[in-house]
Design a protein around this motif. Structure first.
Motif, PDB file in Angstrom:
ATOM      1  N   THR A   1     -36.448  33.400 -26.802  1.00  0.00           N
ATOM      2  CA  THR A   1     -36.089  33.418 -25.384  1.00  0.00           C
ATOM      3  C   THR A   1     -35.062  32.326 -25.106  1.00  0.00           C
ATOM      4  OG1 THR A   1     -38.295  34.212 -24.747  1.00  0.00           O
ATOM      5  CG2 THR A   1     -36.960  33.190 -23.022  1.00  0.00           C
ATOM      6  N   LEU A   2     -34.022  32.707 -24.382  1.00  0.00           N
ATOM      7  CA  LEU A   2     -33.024  31.757 -23.911  1.00  0.00           C
ATOM      8  C   LEU A   2     -33.199  31.633 -22.402  1.00  0.00           C
ATOM      9  CD1 LEU A   2     -30.485  29.982 -24.290  1.00  0.00           C
ATOM     10  CD2 LEU A   2     -29.124  32.060 -23.936  1.00  0.00           C
ATOM     11  N   THR A   3     -33.649  30.464 -21.968  1.00  0.00           N
ATOM     12  CA  THR A   3     -33.880  30.213 -20.546  1.00  0.00           C
ATOM     13  C   THR A   3     -32.758  29.351 -20.003  1.00  0.00           C
ATOM     14  OG1 THR A   3     -36.278  30.316 -20.829  1.00  0.00           O
ATOM     15  CG2 THR A   3     -35.462  29.195 -18.861  1.00  0.00           C
ATOM     16  N   GLN A   4     -32.215  29.754 -18.858  1.00  0.00           N
ATOM     17  CA  GLN A   4     -31.227  28.935 -18.164  1.00  0.00           C
ATOM     18  C   GLN A   4     -31.881  28.370 -16.899  1.00  0.00           C
ATOM     19  OE1 GLN A   4     -27.981  30.292 -15.419  1.00  0.00           O
ATOM     20  NE2 GLN A   4     -26.641  29.831 -17.162  1.00  0.00           N
ATOM     21  N   PHE A   5     -31.917  27.063 -16.783  1.00  0.00           N
ATOM     22  CA  PHE A   5     -32.319  26.406 -15.543  1.00  0.00           C
ATOM     23  C   PHE A   5     -31.079  26.403 -14.657  1.00  0.00           C
ATOM     24  CE2 PHE A   5     -35.201  24.997 -18.783  1.00  0.00           C
ATOM     25  CZ  PHE A   5     -36.434  24.937 -18.154  1.00  0.00           C
ATOM     26  N   THR A   6     -31.202  26.966 -13.464  1.00  0.00           N
ATOM     27  CA  THR A   6     -30.003  27.347 -12.748  1.00  0.00           C
ATOM     28  C   THR A   6     -30.183  27.255 -11.246  1.00  0.00           C
ATOM     29  OG1 THR A   6     -28.316  29.091 -12.651  1.00  0.00           O
ATOM     30  CG2 THR A   6     -30.615  29.816 -12.641  1.00  0.00           C
ATOM     31  N   ASP A   7     -29.110  27.528 -10.525  1.00  0.00           N
ATOM     32  CA  ASP A   7     -29.121  27.604  -9.071  1.00  0.00           C
ATOM     33  C   ASP A   7     -27.933  28.472  -8.656  1.00  0.00           C
ATOM     34  OD1 ASP A   7     -28.244  26.673  -6.237  1.00  0.00           O
ATOM     35  OD2 ASP A   7     -30.232  25.783  -6.462  1.00  0.00           O
ATOM     36  N   PRO A   8     -28.123  29.383  -7.702  1.00  0.00           N
ATOM     37  CA  PRO A   8     -27.022  30.257  -7.295  1.00  0.00           C
ATOM     38  C   PRO A   8     -25.816  29.518  -6.714  1.00  0.00           C
ATOM     39  CG  PRO A   8     -29.115  31.187  -6.592  1.00  0.00           C
ATOM     40  CD  PRO A   8     -29.403  29.799  -7.098  1.00  0.00           C
ATOM     41  N   PHE A   9     -25.987  28.280  -6.275  1.00  0.00           N
ATOM     42  CA  PHE A   9     -24.868  27.480  -5.772  1.00  0.00           C
ATOM     43  C   PHE A   9     -23.972  26.951  -6.896  1.00  0.00           C
ATOM     44  CE2 PHE A   9     -25.730  25.505  -1.315  1.00  0.00           C
ATOM     45  CZ  PHE A   9     -25.986  26.754  -0.784  1.00  0.00           C
ATOM     46  N   CYS A  10     -24.509  26.814  -8.084  1.00  0.00           N
ATOM     47  CA  CYS A  10     -23.863  26.022  -9.134  1.00  0.00           C
ATOM     48  C   CYS A  10     -22.654  26.738  -9.727  1.00  0.00           C
ATOM     49  CB  CYS A  10     -24.883  25.715 -10.226  1.00  0.00           C
ATOM     50  SG  CYS A  10     -24.160  24.906 -11.667  1.00  0.00           S
ATOM     51  N   THR A  11     -21.465  26.146  -9.579  1.00  0.00           N
ATOM     52  CA  THR A  11     -20.259  26.781 -10.109  1.00  0.00           C
ATOM     53  C   THR A  11     -20.235  26.787 -11.629  1.00  0.00           C
ATOM     54  OG1 THR A  11     -17.835  26.887  -9.900  1.00  0.00           O
ATOM     55  CG2 THR A  11     -18.818  24.680 -10.095  1.00  0.00           C
ATOM     56  N   TRP A  12     -20.889  25.820 -12.268  1.00  0.00           N
ATOM     57  CA  TRP A  12     -20.922  25.808 -13.737  1.00  0.00           C
ATOM     58  C   TRP A  12     -21.856  26.886 -14.273  1.00  0.00           C
ATOM     59  CZ3 TRP A  12     -16.879  23.655 -15.500  1.00  0.00           C
ATOM     60  CH2 TRP A  12     -16.304  22.577 -14.823  1.00  0.00           C
ATOM     61  N   CYS A  13     -22.872  27.238 -13.498  1.00  0.00           N
ATOM     62  CA  CYS A  13     -23.713  28.373 -13.887  1.00  0.00           C
ATOM     63  C   CYS A  13     -22.945  29.678 -13.715  1.00  0.00           C
ATOM     64  CB  CYS A  13     -24.990  28.390 -13.050  1.00  0.00           C
ATOM     65  SG  CYS A  13     -26.045  26.934 -13.292  1.00  0.00           S
TER      66      CYS A  13
ATOM     67  N   SER B   1     -28.203  25.217   2.558  1.00  0.00           N
ATOM     68  CA  SER B   1     -29.227  24.991   1.533  1.00  0.00           C
ATOM     69  C   SER B   1     -29.148  26.096   0.492  1.00  0.00           C
ATOM     70  CB  SER B   1     -30.620  24.977   2.174  1.00  0.00           C
ATOM     71  OG  SER B   1     -31.640  24.972   1.176  1.00  0.00           O
ATOM     72  N   SER B   2     -29.440  25.740  -0.755  1.00  0.00           N
ATOM     73  CA  SER B   2     -29.526  26.764  -1.797  1.00  0.00           C
ATOM     74  C   SER B   2     -30.945  27.306  -1.941  1.00  0.00           C
ATOM     75  CB  SER B   2     -29.046  26.204  -3.147  1.00  0.00           C
ATOM     76  OG  SER B   2     -29.947  25.245  -3.664  1.00  0.00           O
ATOM     77  N   TYR B   3     -31.882  26.729  -1.237  1.00  0.00           N
ATOM     78  CA  TYR B   3     -33.281  27.157  -1.380  1.00  0.00           C
ATOM     79  C   TYR B   3     -33.498  28.621  -0.991  1.00  0.00           C
ATOM     80  CZ  TYR B   3     -35.037  22.443  -2.422  1.00  0.00           C
ATOM     81  OH  TYR B   3     -35.306  21.228  -3.013  1.00  0.00           O
ATOM     82  N   PRO B   4     -32.906  29.111   0.120  1.00  0.00           N
ATOM     83  CA  PRO B   4     -33.127  30.533   0.444  1.00  0.00           C
ATOM     84  C   PRO B   4     -32.695  31.468  -0.674  1.00  0.00           C
ATOM     85  CG  PRO B   4     -32.262  29.385   2.360  1.00  0.00           C
ATOM     86  CD  PRO B   4     -32.166  28.426   1.203  1.00  0.00           C
TER      87      PRO B   4
ATOM     88  N   HIS C   1     -32.361  40.064 -12.538  1.00  0.00           N
ATOM     89  CA  HIS C   1     -31.154  39.529 -13.167  1.00  0.00           C
ATOM     90  C   HIS C   1     -29.899  40.117 -12.528  1.00  0.00           C
ATOM     91  CE1 HIS C   1     -33.284  38.232 -17.164  1.00  0.00           C
ATOM     92  NE2 HIS C   1     -33.785  37.657 -16.086  1.00  0.00           N
ATOM     93  N   ARG C   2     -29.937  41.418 -12.211  1.00  0.00           N
ATOM     94  CA  ARG C   2     -28.790  42.021 -11.526  1.00  0.00           C
ATOM     95  C   ARG C   2     -28.604  41.393 -10.154  1.00  0.00           C
ATOM     96  NH1 ARG C   2     -31.003  46.779 -13.659  1.00  0.00           N
ATOM     97  NH2 ARG C   2     -31.708  47.552 -11.626  1.00  0.00           N
ATOM     98  N   TYR C   3     -29.716  41.090  -9.507  1.00  0.00           N
ATOM     99  CA  TYR C   3     -29.629  40.465  -8.185  1.00  0.00           C
ATOM    100  C   TYR C   3     -29.057  39.056  -8.272  1.00  0.00           C
ATOM    101  CZ  TYR C   3     -30.990  38.847  -3.540  1.00  0.00           C
ATOM    102  OH  TYR C   3     -30.974  38.329  -2.261  1.00  0.00           O
ATOM    103  N   LEU C   4     -29.467  38.297  -9.256  1.00  0.00           N
ATOM    104  CA  LEU C   4     -28.922  36.952  -9.420  1.00  0.00           C
ATOM    105  C   LEU C   4     -27.416  37.011  -9.629  1.00  0.00           C
ATOM    106  CD1 LEU C   4     -29.236  33.896  -9.694  1.00  0.00           C
ATOM    107  CD2 LEU C   4     -29.835  34.248 -12.102  1.00  0.00           C
ATOM    108  N   ARG C   5     -26.979  37.956 -10.456  1.00  0.00           N
ATOM    109  CA  ARG C   5     -25.533  38.117 -10.662  1.00  0.00           C
ATOM    110  C   ARG C   5     -24.851  38.452  -9.339  1.00  0.00           C
ATOM    111  NH1 ARG C   5     -21.001  38.285 -14.153  1.00  0.00           N
ATOM    112  NH2 ARG C   5     -19.391  39.341 -12.938  1.00  0.00           N
TER     113      ARG C   5
END
Length: 273
Positions: free
Chosen positions: A4-16, A90-93, A110-114
């Motif tokens: 498993t490859l897990t990414q710790f992430t946030d939808p705000f993060c430009t590097w993600c 906020s990025s929490y929502p 995953h499609r939704y995150l994209r």
């Protein structure tokens, strides 16, 4: 052996956002032999109290130059005007919305995150607005009644808090952070990583992990589209100019359409192809 490859992430993060090409290449290279997982970290609770002195960020408008500099390095399209014209607080929502989507299955989450990343990074959509989050859920085919119930209830928030506890527990303090897991063995990598480094760790963790060639370019766009030029360049090991040339050829043949967004373009299969 499952890996498993897990990414710790946030939808705000430009590097993600900038890591999307590498994740696409991981998917195309290893297929179902590598499971992708995402843990939401909560980058910005509230801009009223948030500050990132290292990057000169004390208010939303300060993020725009950071994005503009970052896109020169990671190559994914951005439209930084969202930070001047319609910034989220906020990025929490958005993190909680991902958790709400995950109750309907990992693949659609995953499609939704994209969709969240793309809408925010390149389409000026305020993903701090819950109604925008619902509209984006509709875009990827989530059951909206279930999604709304999770988003506006307690379950998704509880799942987000559990993600944050896990992130703290393993000491992941940078977005993105990666964690490669096989059985009881775990390797953690901090910050943006090239494909070569991730593949080295994956193949060390799971000896015998087979590589496969990517599918045809048109099939790739059909599977993941809209895709950015940089994603095609990464997956097919082309420079951006050559990738664009191949995409333009498929567009001229009527197979694809180009959608200019921010600093770049996305490509999708035409409706009648």
């Amino acid at each position: 052996m499952a890996v498993t490859l897990t990414q710790f992430t946030d939808p705000f993060c430009t590097w993600c956002w900038g890591a999307e090409p590498v994740l696409r290449r991981i998917q195309e290279t290893y297929g179902d032999h590598v499971e992708l997982a995402f843990v939401m970290g909560g980058l910005v609770d509230d801009f009223e109290s948030f500050a990132d002195p290292a990057n000169g960020i004390t208010e939303p408008a300060d993020v725009a130059p950071h994005w503009e500099e970052a896109t020169q390095r990671h190559g994914m399209p951005v439209d930084a005007s969202v930070w001047y014209e319609n910034p989220p607080q906020s990025s929490y929502p958005a993190c909680i919305a991902y958790e709400a989507a995950e109750f309907q299955g990992t693949a659609i989450a995953h499609r939704y995150l994209r969709r969240l990343r793309q809408a925010f990074a390149a389409e000026q959509r305020n993903i701090g607005d819950r109604e925008v989050l619902v509209e984006l859920a509709d875009d990827v085919g989530l059951d909206l009644e279930q999604f709304r119930a999770a988003l506006f209830g307690d379950r998704a928030r509880a799942a987000f808090e559990e993600d944050r506890r896990y992130m703290h527990e393993v000491g992941a303090r940078t977005f993105p952070t990666y964690r490669v897991t096989t059985g009881d063995d775990e390797v953690q990598l901090r910050g943006s990583q090239p494909f070569e480094r991730l593949s080295e760790v994956l193949e060390s963790a799971a000896p015998g992990l087979d590589r496969q060639s990517p599918r045809s370019l048109r099939s790739f766009v059909e599977e993941y589209g809209p895709v950015a030029t940089r994603e095609v360049a990464e997956v097919y090991q082309l420079d951006d100019e050559d990738a664009r040339r191949k995409l333009t050829d498929l567009t001229a043949a009527g197979h694809l359409e180009e959608r200019a967004r921010g600093t770049g373009s996305f490509w999708a299969v035409t409706a009648n192809d």
